[in-house]
Design a protein around this motif. Structure first.
Motif, PDB file in Angstrom:
ATOM      1  N   ALA A  53       0.838  -1.214   0.000  1.00 26.43           N
ATOM      2  CA  ALA A  53       0.000   0.000   0.000  1.00 26.43           C
ATOM      3  C   ALA A  53       0.872   1.264   0.000  1.00 26.43           C
ATOM      4  CB  ALA A  53      -0.942  -0.035   1.205  1.00 26.43           C
ATOM      5  N   ASP A  54       1.455   1.558  -1.176  1.00 26.45           N
ATOM      6  CA  ASP A  54       2.346   2.727  -1.243  1.00 26.45           C
ATOM      7  C   ASP A  54       1.570   4.048  -1.199  1.00 26.45           C
ATOM      8  OD1 ASP A  54       1.296   2.242  -3.789  1.00 26.45           O
ATOM      9  OD2 ASP A  54       3.151   2.709  -4.855  1.00 26.45           O
ATOM     10  N   LEU A  55       0.334   4.064  -1.704  1.00 26.11           N
ATOM     11  CA  LEU A  55      -0.453   5.309  -1.632  1.00 26.11           C
ATOM     12  C   LEU A  55      -0.781   5.636  -0.176  1.00 26.11           C
ATOM     13  CD1 LEU A  55      -2.963   4.683  -4.574  1.00 26.11           C
ATOM     14  CD2 LEU A  55      -1.027   6.254  -4.583  1.00 26.11           C
ATOM     15  N   HIS A  56      -1.095   4.619   0.583  1.00 29.06           N
ATOM     16  CA  HIS A  56      -1.356   4.845   2.005  1.00 29.06           C
ATOM     17  C   HIS A  56      -0.086   5.298   2.718  1.00 29.06           C
ATOM     18  CE1 HIS A  56      -5.244   2.527   1.700  1.00 29.06           C
ATOM     19  NE2 HIS A  56      -5.562   3.550   2.455  1.00 29.06           N
ATOM     20  N   ALA A  57       1.058   4.752   2.304  1.00 23.34           N
ATOM     21  CA  ALA A  57       2.317   5.113   2.963  1.00 23.34           C
ATOM     22  C   ALA A  57       2.625   6.605   2.793  1.00 23.34           C
ATOM     23  CB  ALA A  57       3.460   4.275   2.395  1.00 23.34           C
ATOM     24  N   LEU A  58       2.134   7.180   1.680  1.00 23.00           N
ATOM     25  CA  LEU A  58       2.396   8.616   1.440  1.00 23.00           C
ATOM     26  C   LEU A  58       1.766   9.517   2.491  1.00 23.00           C
ATOM     27  CD1 LEU A  58       2.033   9.295  -2.394  1.00 23.00           C
ATOM     28  CD2 LEU A  58       4.091   9.459  -1.004  1.00 23.00           C
ATOM     29  N   THR A  59       0.846   8.974   3.292  1.00 22.58           N
ATOM     30  CA  THR A  59       0.259   9.813   4.342  1.00 22.58           C
ATOM     31  C   THR A  59       1.257  10.028   5.487  1.00 22.58           C
ATOM     32  OG1 THR A  59      -0.758   7.930   5.498  1.00 22.58           O
ATOM     33  CG2 THR A  59      -2.121   9.055   3.866  1.00 22.58           C
ATOM     34  N   THR A  60       2.311   9.195   5.524  1.00 31.01           N
ATOM     35  CA  THR A  60       3.301   9.390   6.600  1.00 31.01           C
ATOM     36  C   THR A  60       4.739   9.475   6.095  1.00 31.01           C
ATOM     37  OG1 THR A  60       3.267   6.992   6.936  1.00 31.01           O
ATOM     38  CG2 THR A  60       2.028   8.309   8.514  1.00 31.01           C
ATOM     39  N   LEU A  61       5.004   8.972   4.912  1.00 31.56           N
ATOM     40  CA  LEU A  61       6.396   8.892   4.437  1.00 31.56           C
ATOM     41  C   LEU A  61       6.577   9.827   3.246  1.00 31.56           C
ATOM     42  CD1 LEU A  61       9.097   7.274   4.626  1.00 31.56           C
ATOM     43  CD2 LEU A  61       8.075   5.593   3.114  1.00 31.56           C
ATOM     44  N   HIS A  62       7.504  10.764   3.393  1.00 30.57           N
ATOM     45  CA  HIS A  62       7.693  11.741   2.303  1.00 30.57           C
ATOM     46  C   HIS A  62       9.121  11.725   1.780  1.00 30.57           C
ATOM     47  CE1 HIS A  62       4.206  13.579   4.667  1.00 30.57           C
ATOM     48  NE2 HIS A  62       3.690  13.135   3.544  1.00 30.57           N
ATOM     49  N   GLU A  63       9.710  10.533   1.704  1.00 28.80           N
ATOM     50  CA  GLU A  63      11.080  10.410   1.192  1.00 28.80           C
ATOM     51  C   GLU A  63      11.046   9.453   0.002  1.00 28.80           C
ATOM     52  OE1 GLU A  63      13.754   9.352   4.626  1.00 28.80           O
ATOM     53  OE2 GLU A  63      11.835   9.627   5.640  1.00 28.80           O
ATOM     54  N   PRO A  64      11.114  10.002  -1.226  1.00 22.40           N
ATOM     55  CA  PRO A  64      10.917   9.171  -2.422  1.00 22.40           C
ATOM     56  C   PRO A  64      11.851   7.956  -2.517  1.00 22.40           C
ATOM     57  CG  PRO A  64      11.106  11.498  -3.003  1.00 22.40           C
ATOM     58  CD  PRO A  64      11.317  11.411  -1.536  1.00 22.40           C
ATOM     59  N   ALA A  65      13.133   8.154  -2.255  1.00 18.21           N
ATOM     60  CA  ALA A  65      14.078   7.034  -2.429  1.00 18.21           C
ATOM     61  C   ALA A  65      13.780   5.946  -1.401  1.00 18.21           C
ATOM     62  CB  ALA A  65      15.513   7.531  -2.293  1.00 18.21           C
ATOM     63  N   ARG A  66      13.472   6.374  -0.186  1.00 21.83           N
ATOM     64  CA  ARG A  66      13.181   5.407   0.874  1.00 21.83           C
ATOM     65  C   ARG A  66      11.888   4.646   0.560  1.00 21.83           C
ATOM     66  NH1 ARG A  66      13.513   3.666   6.104  1.00 21.83           N
ATOM     67  NH2 ARG A  66      11.719   4.191   7.386  1.00 21.83           N
ATOM     68  N   LEU A  67      10.893   5.376   0.051  1.00 17.42           N
ATOM     69  CA  LEU A  67       9.629   4.711  -0.283  1.00 17.42           C
ATOM     70  C   LEU A  67       9.875   3.648  -1.356  1.00 17.42           C
ATOM     71  CD1 LEU A  67       6.567   4.398  -0.025  1.00 17.42           C
ATOM     72  CD2 LEU A  67       6.277   6.261  -1.653  1.00 17.42           C
ATOM     73  N   ARG A  68      10.644   4.042  -2.390  1.00 15.12           N
ATOM     74  CA  ARG A  68      10.929   3.091  -3.475  1.00 15.12           C
ATOM     75  C   ARG A  68      11.617   1.836  -2.932  1.00 15.12           C
ATOM     76  NH1 ARG A  68      11.054   7.001  -7.420  1.00 15.12           N
ATOM     77  NH2 ARG A  68      12.886   7.996  -6.530  1.00 15.12           N
ATOM     78  N   SER A  69      12.600   2.045  -2.044  1.00 15.65           N
ATOM     79  CA  SER A  69      13.313   0.852  -1.598  1.00 15.65           C
ATOM     80  C   SER A  69      12.472   0.026  -0.617  1.00 15.65           C
ATOM     81  CB  SER A  69      14.710   1.203  -1.091  1.00 15.65           C
ATOM     82  OG  SER A  69      14.698   1.420   0.283  1.00 15.65           O
ATOM     83  N   LEU A  70      11.609   0.690   0.157  1.00 13.52           N
ATOM     84  CA  LEU A  70      10.749  -0.080   1.071  1.00 13.52           C
ATOM     85  C   LEU A  70       9.708  -0.904   0.310  1.00 13.52           C
ATOM     86  CD1 LEU A  70      10.241   2.458   4.009  1.00 13.52           C
ATOM     87  CD2 LEU A  70      11.359   0.225   4.148  1.00 13.52           C
ATOM     88  N   VAL A  71       9.236  -0.373  -0.820  1.00 19.87           N
ATOM     89  CA  VAL A  71       8.274  -1.131  -1.632  1.00 19.87           C
ATOM     90  C   VAL A  71       8.964  -2.397  -2.154  1.00 19.87           C
ATOM     91  CG1 VAL A  71       6.989  -1.149  -3.821  1.00 19.87           C
ATOM     92  CG2 VAL A  71       6.829   0.828  -2.287  1.00 19.87           C
ATOM     93  N   HIS A  72      10.185  -2.221  -2.650  1.00 23.88           N
ATOM     94  CA  HIS A  72      10.919  -3.371  -3.167  1.00 23.88           C
ATOM     95  C   HIS A  72      11.184  -4.388  -2.044  1.00 23.88           C
ATOM     96  CE1 HIS A  72      13.748  -5.603  -5.657  1.00 23.88           C
ATOM     97  NE2 HIS A  72      14.528  -5.646  -4.591  1.00 23.88           N
ATOM     98  N   ASP A  73      11.647  -3.878  -0.895  1.00 25.98           N
ATOM     99  CA  ASP A  73      11.934  -4.780   0.236  1.00 25.98           C
ATOM    100  C   ASP A  73      10.690  -5.538   0.666  1.00 25.98           C
ATOM    101  OD1 ASP A  73      14.597  -4.232   0.498  1.00 25.98           O
ATOM    102  OD2 ASP A  73      14.321  -2.640   1.977  1.00 25.98           O
TER     103      ASP A  73
END
Ligand code: ADP
Ligand code: TRP
Length: 343
Positions: A53-73
């Motif tokens: 749920a990356d769209l939901h994560a945007l409500t708390t996470l505002h770091e693009p590179a970190r979001l990308r790597s967390l989705v992959h992980d």
């Protein structure tokens, strides 16, 4: 008898299972024992859709590179834990844009008061923090996630039950206005681990910094287990295992025989909490050994993971498009039903 009716009567109705996990940190024991393990068990129970749920994560996470790597992980972790992309559709939420469109349709039948009562928003407000509209409408997007795939069963931990109730309310309101468009889902909780305690005894959560992560390196894991809070009762005193979060954590990863032996030890007394912590570390290492080794095999193969997510998105989109079309037609956003008018 109608085949569907006879299946229902025999209790073998096939489920359409769906769940999501936010990529806001590494997967922890609460996520696994509360939700992921049952998702994996249910991937053979019918059709299964699991997403990050990356769209939901945007409500708390505002770091693009970190979001990308967390989705992959998250994708690597889920496959390592046993999610089989041949059986279940694994995808990333934002790869299915139909869901955000559906969320808007649902927003038009969502009472403000319903969202005001939802805990993510309420908790933030109580703490005096300002919430954005994304957090406020979080349960509506989550409802769209569920309804877009006609899900019947949603395996989650206890904290998500309120959101599934909201989903049922919104689906009911839409159906009431426009006819039977949406299927009403039910939450599915695991008895005994719907609320896994964290290292401080509160609910384990990424936001409380009290997690035991499944794929932490051994030194970090040892340190975190060492820091699990304990009380100061004397060693000799008999203790009730059910009331102790150290025991609850142990019982998640121990074999049934070891769990019973530990419960006996608690009731007899005469042990130190250090011993229990050592036992937790050992049991957890054994419990997750296969997942660790599978993770080692797949983590370097980014192409394979991307391939799984791309194939998953295609399958998920096909289903979401079908449901969105149904919803749009029902509420008057498609003109096909108008007599004398070209499609
Ligand atoms: P977190 O609270 O750490 O941010 P998420 O909200 O991403 O975790 O939760 C993902 C899934 O894991 C949800 O189904 C949630 O109910 C479940 N879950 C999270 N923490 C726990 C817990 N401590 N016990 C049981 N289930 C949990
Ligand atoms: N809100 C869920 C959580 O924080 C994640 C999620 C988003 C979800 N959409 C979903 C879970 C749909 C189940 C179904 O854990």
């Amino acid at each position: 008898m109608h085949p569907e009716k006879s299946a229902k009567k025999q209790g073998v109705e096939t489920a359409r299972v769906l769940s999501g996990i936010q990529p806001t940190g590494r997967i922890h024991w609460g996520n696994y024992f509360g939700a992921i393990r049952q998702c994996i068990d249910l991937q053979t129970a019918g059709e299964a859709f699991y997403f990050i749920a990356d769209l939901h994560a945007l409500t708390t996470l505002h770091e693009p590179a970190r979001l990308r790597s967390l989705v992959h992980d998250a994708a690597v972790d889920l496959v390592a834990l046993g999610l089989d992309p041949e059986r279940a559709t694994l995808f990333v939420q934002s790869d299915v844009p139909e869901v955000t469109e559906l969320a808007w349709l649902l927003m038009t039948v969502t009472p403000m008061g319903l969202l005001e009562r939802c805990h993510a928003y309420k908790d933030k407000k109580v703490k005096g923090l300002t919430a954005d509209a994304g957090l406020f409408t979080y349960p509506v997007l989550m409802s769209a996630d569920i309804l877009a795939y006609d899900a019947t069963v949603v395996p989650v931990g206890e904290d998500q039950v309120q959101h599934i109730e909201v989903c049922r309310d919104l689906a009911g309101a839409f159906n009431h206005l426009y006819g039977p468009v949406f299927t009403l889902p039910k939450p599915r909780l695991v008895e005994g681990s719907a609320r896994v305690p964290g290292t401080d005894g509160q609910k384990m959560s990424k936001s409380y910094n009290n997690t035991l992560d499944i794929f932490a390196d051994p030194a970090t894991q040892k340190k975190k287990i060492g820091r699990i809070t304990t009380d100061s009762r004397p060693v000799e005193e008999p203790k009730n295992p059910e009331e102790d979060h150290l025991y609850q954590l142990y019982s998640l990863v121990a074999t049934p025989a070891d769990r019973l032996a530990m419960a006996d030890l608690y009731r007899r007394g005469g042990f130190g909490y250090g011993e229990v912590k050592k036992a937790i570390l050992e049991a957890a290492t054994n419990f997750f050994a296969a997942a660790h080794s599978r993770r080692g095999e797949i983590e370097g193969d980014a192409g394979r993971i991307e391939g799984i997510l791309a194939a998953g998105a295609l399958r998920a989109r096909a289903k979401a498009q079908e449901v969105l079309a149904r919803a749009k037609l029902a509420c008057g956003l498609t003109r096909v039903k108008m007599p004398g008018r070209p499609v």
